[in-house]
Design an enzyme around this catalytic site. Sequence first.
Site: not given
Length: 413
Positions: A177, A82
């Site tokens: 994350e 991400d």
Amino acid sequence: MDTIGVAERLMKYVQVDTEADPTSETFPSTMKQKDLAEILVQELKDLGIEDAYMDEWGYVFATIPSNTTKKVPTICFCAHMDTAPDVTGKNVKPILHKNYDGSPIVLPDDNSQVITTDRHPYLKEKIGDDLITASGLTLLGADDKAGVACIMDFAEHLMKDPSVVHGDIRILFTPDEEVGRGVDKLDMDKLNADYGYTLDGGVLGSIEDESFSADAVTVKIQGISAHPGYAKNKMVNALKLASEFIDALPKDAWSPETTSGREGFVHPVAVNGAMEECTVQFIIRDHETSKLAEYEARLEAIVKEVVEKYAGCSYTFEVKEQYRNMKEVLKTVPFVTNYAIEAMENVGVTPKNVIIRGGTDGSRLSFMGLPCPNIFTGEMAIHSRHEYVSVQDMEKAVATMKELVQIWERNAE
């Protein structure tokens, strides 16, 4: 699958929009993160890694099988897919700047975005390197697709070069994350590794085995609602109370913009609400876990003092643990960090012990049974339109990983 390098991999991966969403209640927070996961699974299978797959939560798992008779601990290499929501990650246009000469880099889609050595001093060390940037309208996404690219390139090297002797190696790519949920749904039995390394660091040679400890605090302030036309001596506006509360925080300390090194901070990150109720969200950080409770007590004292001045108003104060300083675990297994330092030295990289003023998936993984320091990838100016990465730094990260797994093998029985 044709052989490609880390630069080509990164430039491909950053064009897949994987921006995380901190307001989402799904996991992953955005389903588009699975788009990159599917690409990575197919690429791993194309390399001959038969067990590569994505689970229901968007985690990618794969194994590079051992090619030694020794009993070597299973090592995991991890990166997150991400990108941060701070700057958009949609329609990223990566640009390769070959043989950087030190002059300002004017990003073509927004000429006001200029990357200079004055603002980014590390660039002075990268003259002669090939750099990758975005085009000025987005972040690049090298955080942490540089790590993803390094691990994928490393996997290709090992699958094609049996002279690199190693034990079982597990690959893990995680979602979310950037919104603090990267390992929330991770099944450690599925991962089945003994020690790990995240590839999510910055400058060449950085090895990070000490992070912040972190809590999140949510303060809800209850005001008193009244019709604005008839509100005299009745209304107490919760928005104004929240503003007064935030304004009462120290101006010259205790904040990200006034601290460095091992200094911690209390940081308001969002304000949401209306006249009757307003919520202020904070992140609390320090390298000493015990200080978090001190900071939280001080913060609550400030909001209490503000709210108690207004009869009939109230507040709630909620603390949620986010992650803890990985050093608390890694100091019990110092060889994990020491092997990474040795690997860097063996490939001609000068190790730099760096303190993380933040956290990585490795912070939480360390407390989940996988001691997991963080290794450099070259990603710089992260979470901004000025984000850049050196191709040569990424290549050195791959070389470090190759040497590292051989060190683990040589030290095994």
